[in-house]
Design an enzyme around this catalytic site. Structure first.
Site, PDB file in Angstrom:
ATOM      1  N   CYS A  72      13.384  67.259  34.182  1.00  0.00           N
ATOM      2  CA  CYS A  72      13.107  68.048  32.976  1.00  0.00           C
ATOM      3  C   CYS A  72      13.954  69.298  32.801  1.00  0.00           C
ATOM      4  O   CYS A  72      14.695  69.434  31.828  1.00  0.00           O
ATOM      5  CB  CYS A  72      11.622  68.411  32.948  1.00  0.00           C
ATOM      6  N   HIS A 122       9.887  74.511  29.375  1.00  0.00           N
ATOM      7  CA  HIS A 122      10.212  74.245  30.787  1.00  0.00           C
ATOM      8  C   HIS A 122      11.552  74.848  31.206  1.00  0.00           C
ATOM      9  O   HIS A 122      12.312  74.248  31.967  1.00  0.00           O
ATOM     10  CB  HIS A 122      10.175  72.748  31.085  1.00  0.00           C
TER      11      HIS A 122
END
Length: 475
Positions: A72, A122
């Site tokens: 991610c 993120h």
């Protein structure tokens, strides 16, 4: 630009001419853990994605879109900066992307765009449920964001400049889509063009939280499994796959609704619309259990990538086999938007290729600098339109001819009859590494260089109160 011009006709000819020179809007939609093969248009025999299938007919479809570092945070940093993980130091999850990096939102904002980000971020490294203040948002103004959230039925976010934790109503992808639709409506006739990024959490696990009506579309006994799924993994795969596909089909509905909103607002022609994902999902392939990525096989590194821009590309879709890598996305979008590409960007502008200019094959660099799943060594590799070649620190590891072996079941490394091919691909890999100044050393070199301290399991701690880490912060 028909939709844009039509919207301005009531204001007279001067307004129409102004609209004709207006920079395009950009709507960038990306999923989390949606692998390239799991769409109807890519040939998956199970999944139902009618809206994406239609969008593919109207878009440039990069059939070899690659996630440079398939996890991610590294993907997101490479996407927003156009730079490689070994250059920025952003090769782990849960680290902070420094303010010093020039990012997509800042570039578009400086070029006169309104900027919006909705969904998963993120990139903040201050805790997965923490509020992210404006100075850490890398140029995005409209803000409905969580650092990281995969509780899709009780999904938190923060709005604007308020540190009050809020929750999306119901299934978060649907609520986020509704918000994105309203943003489009509110800005359809604005003075400025807009960049809107929508970052969905699905179809990343947990798969069991997919809505029941979507899971019910995929009875396990009717699912067809790929031949590279080991017998001992099939039970686990059939447990996860209905929810994975359920998330995909629900998200396909969201994409369809956003496409329809662009149509209703007359914005289709002069909007660059992108759909992609941060990385794939192994789902039992190569004997790797479901829910994992990071590894260099196609199920992990290849992602869908559709780009539609009718004003420049026309309305007929076409497929492109030449690879596009994560750092290439930003410079390509900037070129299509008529915005100067910063010299700090390492990715390649592929707008000419998108417009139909002839271009030969190229090598997309893939890497795992410090993997944090069991039994995975650090690696570097390349994916061309035909071949995959991957090397560990001390030896070649994988070589596949993906045209004759699409499920990557026959590793050609070390086979005498493929020695020349292996040598050529090794040279290509070395050339790509040289471009970005990566000498491919063991992981500890990079951990020391950037000052990272890992916890058991080899990852950055993200528990509440954990030390914030980012490139060079601990030095």
């Amino acid at each position: 630009m028909a939709g844009i011009v039509l919207a301005g006709m009531e204001s007279g000819c001067c307004s129409a001419k102004k609209q004709q020179t207006r920079k395009p809007n950009v709507v960038f939609l990306f999923a989390d853990q949606w692998r390239a093969s799991s769409t109807g248009y890519a040939g998956d025999p199970n999944v139902k994605t009618p809206n994406l299938d239609q969008l593919a007919k109207e878009s440039v479809n990069f059939e070899t879109a690659v996630s440079v570092c398939p996890v991610c945070t590294p993907y997101r940093a490479a996407l927003l900066t156009g730079r490689y993980p070994t250059t920025t130091g952003m090769f782990m999850n849960d680290i902070y992307l420094p303010d010093s990096e020039l990012c997509m939102g800042e570039i578009y904002k400086n070029a006169g765009y309104e900027t919006a980000y909705i969904g998963k971020w993120h990139l903040d490294g201050h805790g997965r449920s923490s509020y992210i203040p404006p100075e850490r948002r890398q140029g995005f103004d409209y803000w409905k964001v969580a650092e990281c959230e995969h509780n899709y039925l009780k999904s938190h976010y923060y709005e604007g400049n308020s540190p009050e934790k809020k929750f999306w109503e119901g299934y978060d992808a649907f609520a986020q889509t509704n918000d994105a639709q309203q943003y489009i409506r509110n800005h359809a006739k604005g003075e400025k063009p807009f960049l809107m990024v929508v970052s969905y959490g699905t179809p990343h696990f947990p798969h069991q939280t997919a809505l029941q009506e979507y899971k019910d579309m995929y009875p396990p006994e009717k699912l067809k499994l790929a031949p590279n799924i080991a017998e001992e993994k099939k039970e686990a795969v059939l447990k996860e796959l209905p929810g994975y596909y359920g998330h995909c089909t629900a998200l396909d509905k969201c994409i369809g609704e956003l496409v329809q909103t662009l149509q209703e607002q007359g914005l289709v022609d002069n909007t660059i619309l992108v759909f992609t994902s941060d990385h794939g999902e192994m789902m039992g392939a190569q004997n790797v259990r479901p829910c994992l990525k990071q590894v260099p096989w196609d199920e992990s590194i290849r992602v869908p990538f559709l780009l539609r821009y009718p004003a420049v590309l026309g309305k007929a879709g076409r497929a492109v086999k030449t690879p596009i890598n994560t750092p290439d996305i930003l410079p390509t979008m900037l070129a299509l938007s008529g915005i100067e590409i910063s010299k700090t960007i390492e990715g390649e502008d592929l707008s000419g290729l998108i417009k139909g200019d002839a271009k030969g094959d190229r090598a997309a660099l893939i890497m795992s600098v410090s993997p944090f799943i069991p039994d995975l060594d650090e690696y570097r590799g390349i994916r061309t339109s035909r071949y995959t070649y991957v090397r560990k620190v001390d030896a070649p590891w994988l070589l596949y001819d993906n045209e004759v072996d699409p499920y990557q079941m026959n590793n050609l490394v070390g086979k005498p009859e493929k020695a020349e091919l292996q040598k050529k691909l090794d040279e290509q890999l070395n050339a790509e590494l040289k471009k970005i100044g990566d000498e491919f050393k063991p992981r500890q070199y990079y951990l020391d260089k950037w000052g990272y301290k890992l916890v058991k399991g080899g990852h950055i701690s993200y528990v509440p109160g954990a030390e914030v880490q980012g490139p060079g912060m601990r030095k």
